[in-house]
Design a protein around this motif. Structure first.
Motif, PDB file in Angstrom:
ATOM      1  N   MET A   1      40.281   8.439 -13.471  1.00  0.00           N
ATOM      2  CA  MET A   1      39.376   7.299 -13.384  1.00  0.00           C
ATOM      3  C   MET A   1      38.167   7.476 -14.309  1.00  0.00           C
ATOM      4  SD  MET A   1      38.952   4.477 -11.766  1.00  0.00           S
ATOM      5  CE  MET A   1      37.671   3.306 -11.412  1.00  0.00           C
ATOM      6  N   ALA A   2      37.527   8.666 -14.187  1.00  0.00           N
ATOM      7  CA  ALA A   2      36.330   8.925 -14.986  1.00  0.00           C
ATOM      8  C   ALA A   2      36.648   8.844 -16.471  1.00  0.00           C
ATOM      9  CB  ALA A   2      35.765  10.307 -14.635  1.00  0.00           C
ATOM     10  N   CYS A   3      37.773   9.463 -16.862  1.00  0.00           N
ATOM     11  CA  CYS A   3      38.155   9.476 -18.273  1.00  0.00           C
ATOM     12  C   CYS A   3      38.378   8.057 -18.785  1.00  0.00           C
ATOM     13  CB  CYS A   3      39.437  10.280 -18.477  1.00  0.00           C
ATOM     14  SG  CYS A   3      39.187  12.043 -18.358  1.00  0.00           S
ATOM     15  N   LEU A   4      39.097   7.259 -17.999  1.00  0.00           N
ATOM     16  CA  LEU A   4      39.444   5.932 -18.487  1.00  0.00           C
ATOM     17  C   LEU A   4      38.230   5.018 -18.570  1.00  0.00           C
ATOM     18  CD1 LEU A   4      42.911   5.471 -16.756  1.00  0.00           C
ATOM     19  CD2 LEU A   4      42.431   5.816 -19.190  1.00  0.00           C
ATOM     20  N   GLN A   5      37.349   5.163 -17.569  1.00  0.00           N
ATOM     21  CA  GLN A   5      36.127   4.342 -17.621  1.00  0.00           C
ATOM     22  C   GLN A   5      35.280   4.710 -18.836  1.00  0.00           C
ATOM     23  OE1 GLN A   5      34.392   4.706 -13.729  1.00  0.00           O
ATOM     24  NE2 GLN A   5      35.011   2.618 -13.187  1.00  0.00           N
ATOM     25  N   ALA A   6      35.146   6.034 -19.049  1.00  0.00           N
ATOM     26  CA  ALA A   6      34.389   6.484 -20.231  1.00  0.00           C
ATOM     27  C   ALA A   6      35.058   5.985 -21.497  1.00  0.00           C
ATOM     28  CB  ALA A   6      34.295   8.004 -20.235  1.00  0.00           C
ATOM     29  N   ALA A   7      36.393   6.031 -21.514  1.00  0.00           N
ATOM     30  CA  ALA A   7      37.141   5.593 -22.698  1.00  0.00           C
ATOM     31  C   ALA A   7      36.878   4.116 -22.987  1.00  0.00           C
ATOM     32  CB  ALA A   7      38.619   5.845 -22.494  1.00  0.00           C
ATOM     33  N   GLN A   8      36.782   3.355 -21.932  1.00  0.00           N
ATOM     34  CA  GLN A   8      36.527   1.922 -22.103  1.00  0.00           C
ATOM     35  C   GLN A   8      35.202   1.684 -22.851  1.00  0.00           C
ATOM     36  OE1 GLN A   8      36.078  -0.153 -18.404  1.00  0.00           O
ATOM     37  NE2 GLN A   8      37.093  -1.990 -19.190  1.00  0.00           N
ATOM     38  N   HIS A   9      34.163   2.426 -22.371  1.00  0.00           N
ATOM     39  CA  HIS A   9      32.861   2.254 -23.021  1.00  0.00           C
ATOM     40  C   HIS A   9      32.866   2.833 -24.433  1.00  0.00           C
ATOM     41  CE1 HIS A   9      30.645   0.414 -19.797  1.00  0.00           C
ATOM     42  NE2 HIS A   9      31.231   1.247 -18.941  1.00  0.00           N
ATOM     43  N   ALA A  10      33.555   3.960 -24.595  1.00  0.00           N
ATOM     44  CA  ALA A  10      33.637   4.561 -25.932  1.00  0.00           C
ATOM     45  C   ALA A  10      34.302   3.587 -26.895  1.00  0.00           C
ATOM     46  CB  ALA A  10      34.411   5.869 -25.880  1.00  0.00           C
ATOM     47  N   GLY A  11      35.306   2.871 -26.420  1.00  0.00           N
ATOM     48  CA  GLY A  11      35.964   1.866 -27.251  1.00  0.00           C
ATOM     49  C   GLY A  11      35.000   0.778 -27.648  1.00  0.00           C
ATOM     50  N   ARG A  12      34.180   0.373 -26.663  1.00  0.00           N
ATOM     51  CA  ARG A  12      33.197  -0.671 -26.988  1.00  0.00           C
ATOM     52  C   ARG A  12      32.143  -0.142 -27.957  1.00  0.00           C
ATOM     53  NH1 ARG A  12      31.900  -3.101 -21.197  1.00  0.00           N
ATOM     54  NH2 ARG A  12      34.001  -3.744 -20.590  1.00  0.00           N
TER      55      ARG A  12
END
Lengths: 127, 503
Positions: free
Chosen positions: A110-121
């Motif tokens: 969960m933490a990784c994917l949420q961070a990934a989402q923001h990193a993508g943005r």
């Protein structure tokens, strides 16, 4: 003969790309370090020497004749920072997705994917 | 290392001893013996040498408008006549009588003192004069020296008068010389040249982790002295590095003085705080001036690589030692990974004396930066040559001329130096307020201030004065407002800068 020319062109393209990346990274490093070094009151004590080396490295590389030919006219250090951070965000995104795949704990995923989402943005914001 | 002051103090002890015995019958008998005369002649010769050096301004060509040198020349002539009457100086290895031994000891101590001073002056005209040489040659120093010499000459004169005829005629000549000295002298008991040691360039002491304060200070002194030997500067890489080092040294110093302010606050000696705060501001100002020098050097394309030679290493040593002195980490280095935590104020300076000692370390290192700025001419020449050559390469048909960037660099060095001087004066004032009148620290600080003032008078560039909002003369005639409030509290501690400006 054609084969040889092709080889030369590939090699040249590769060289130019690496050189440009290195120049961008150096410009970025110089900008970040200079910002830290100019922080009052003690920034220069910690970062002053590093700033000198970064400035010199950047200046020295800019003397390469191939770079002079290829650096675009609108090249600025601001762009360099954006480029370097864009590259960083891209790498972060890649690592985070890979990490999410490997994680066993759902909370980790969960933490990784949420961070990934923001990193993508972040990457998109820097594009 | 033994200083000029210690040497002359020793000579004074011997001569005072003799002066007190002038009327004793034993001395009366001894002075008439054959052994005393050659020793008297020898001592007179040493005194004549002092006068000769003062008359020649210790080889420094600056003109003297005060008449002190002229007086020294006249007194020197009288001494030489006296020496002639007294006969050939002693060349025996062991003086026979007690009186002769005392006279010999005084001759040796005084002579050695003069030799110590002479090491600071260049033997030939084409060598660069050291910062101390300028102080030694000032009229103030000459007057202070004449004061000491007049007492010694009078003692020798009285002794000579007690000898048999015809050598007793020398007594009158020597007493005349002593009076002449006294007229032109000024009693500055703690003359700053007393702190001068033998002038030499010490070997490098590489910093090691875990040095105690004494070792660290010795190392700092060595680095400073090595940096002030002007011959060693060589390349653009070195100049660039030194400018950067100077900026860091200034920043470290402002950190040191800020920590001192904390300590002074802890001790509730609040009246010291305003001058110290002004000193912090001045030191920061100097650091910023150095950073503009750096920017100019960074704009100079080319000459990459590491400055592997002496001055850069010395500057590096200085930064590391200064940093370790004030930071809690004994292995501190100037890097982003180093901890910025400082040693607690009470550990840095237990009392006011130690606070003053610490401030003197800051004062010395700012002076070292100023020395770097003062030897800028070599740097500017390097930069100008490079500039002209580059210009020639691009425009081979045009006449070569010095590029504007080089003149700009020169101006920035001047500004850094002017601000450094201001920082030295303010910090010197603070040290003055912190210490008692006779402390060694104060004499050391005063020597640095005297050097700064003497060099400012000698080399002050009108360019820098125009750039800088306040000229040195202005700064001196108007004492900083924060310090003037101190005057009433510590009336005896005020250094008389104004007087020196007029003289």
């Amino acid at each position: 003969m054609t084969h040889e020319r092709e080889h030369h062109e590939v090699r040249q393209a590769w060289f130019t790309e690496i050189l440009n990346n290195a120049l961008n990274d150096l410009a970025h490093a110089e900008r970040v370090i200079t910002a830290y070094a100019s922080q009052e009151p003690d920034g220069f004590i910690a970062w002053g020497m590093a700033e000198g080396e970064a400035v010199q490295a950047h200046q020295a590389l800019r003397q390469a004749p191939s770079l002079r030919a290829t650096v675009p006219a609108d090249y600025t250090a601001v762009n360099a920072t954006a480029d370097a951070l864009f590259e960083l965000a891209r790498k972060i995104l890649q690592s985070l997705v890979r990490a999410a795949e490997l994680a066993n704990d759902p909370d980790d995923k969960m933490a990784c994917l949420q961070a990934a989402q923001h990193a993508g943005r972040l990457r998109d914001a820097l594009r | 290392m033994v200083t000029f002051g210690e040497m002359t103090a020793l000579a004074t002890e011997y001569l005072t001893d003799l002066q007190q015995q002038l009327h004793s019958p034993r001395l009366h008998r001894d002075i008439r013996s054959r052994t005393a005369l050659p020793e008297l002649s020898r001592l007179t010769h040493v005194l004549a040498r002092y006068h000769d050096q003062i008359a020649n301004g210790f080889g420094t060509p600056a003109p003297d408008l005060t008449g002190v040198r002229d007086a020294a020349r006249r007194a020197g002539t009288l001494l030489e006549q006296g020496e002639h009457l007294l006969g050939p100086p002693s060349d025996t290895e062991t003086p026979a009588s007690t009186l002769a031994q005392k006279l010999r000891a005084a001759s040796i101590a005084l002579g050695c003192g003069l030799d110590l001073l002479s090491t600071h002056s260049p033997p030939t005209q084409d060598q660069v004069t050291s910062a101390n040489a300028v102080v030694i040659a000032t009229p103030d120093t000459a007057r202070a020296l004449l004061h000491q010499l007049s007492t010694h000459t009078a003692t020798v004169g009285h002794l000579a008068r007690r000898t048999n005829a015809p050598t007793n005629q020398a007594g009158a000549l020597l007493l005349k010389a002593a009076i002449l000295d006294r007229i032109y002298s000024e009693n500055r008991t703690a003359s700053s040249i007393a702190a001068l040691p033998l002038h030499h360039t010490p070997a490098r002491i590489p910093p090691v982790i875990g040095e105690d304060d004494r070792q660290a200070l010795a190392g700092i002194d060595a680095s400073i002295q090595r940096l002030s030997a002007p011959a060693a500067f060589t390349s653009v890489t070195t100049w660039r590095y030194l400018a950067r080092a100077a900026a860091i040294v200034c920043d470290l110093n402002s950190k040191t003085v800020r920590q001192l302010i904390h300590r002074i606050n802890e001790m509730s000696r609040l009246h010291h705080v305003p001058v110290l705060k002004q000193a912090v501001a001045d030191v920061q100002h100097t650091g910023r001036a150095w950073r503009t020098v750096i920017q100019r050097w960074d704009g100079h394309i080319g000459h990459y690589g590491h400055p592997a030679n002496g001055p850069a290493t010395d500057a590096g040593d200085l930064i590391v030692r200064l940093g370790r002195f004030i930071h809690a980490d004994p292995a501190w280095t100037p890097s982003p990974r180093a901890s910025g935590r400082l040693r607690p104020p009470h550990e840095l300076a237990a009392d006011l004396t130690q606070a003053a000692d610490l401030a003197v370390v800051a004062l010395k290192t700012i002076e070292a930066c100023n020395n770097i700025a003062a030897s800028q001419h070599a740097a500017i020449n390097d930069a100008a040559t490079i500039g002209v050559l580059d210009h020639q390469k691009k425009h081979p048909t045009q006449r070569p001329r010095v590029p504007a960037s080089v003149r700009e660099l020169s101006t920035r060095y001047d500004i850094a130096q002017t601000r450094g001087r201001q920082a030295i004066l303010t910090l010197g004032q603070a040290i003055h307020n912190l210490t008692s009148q006779s402390a060694d620290t104060l004499i050391e600080a005063r020597l640095i201030i005297d050097r700064t003032l003497a060099n400012a008078e000698q080399n002050q560039s009108p360019l820098a004065a125009a750039e800088f909002p306040r000229t040195i003369g202005n700064c001196l005639s108007k004492a900083p407002p924060s310090s003037s409030s101190q005057t009433s509290k510590v009336p005896t501690n005020q250094p008389n800068y104004q007087h020196r400006q007029q003289g």
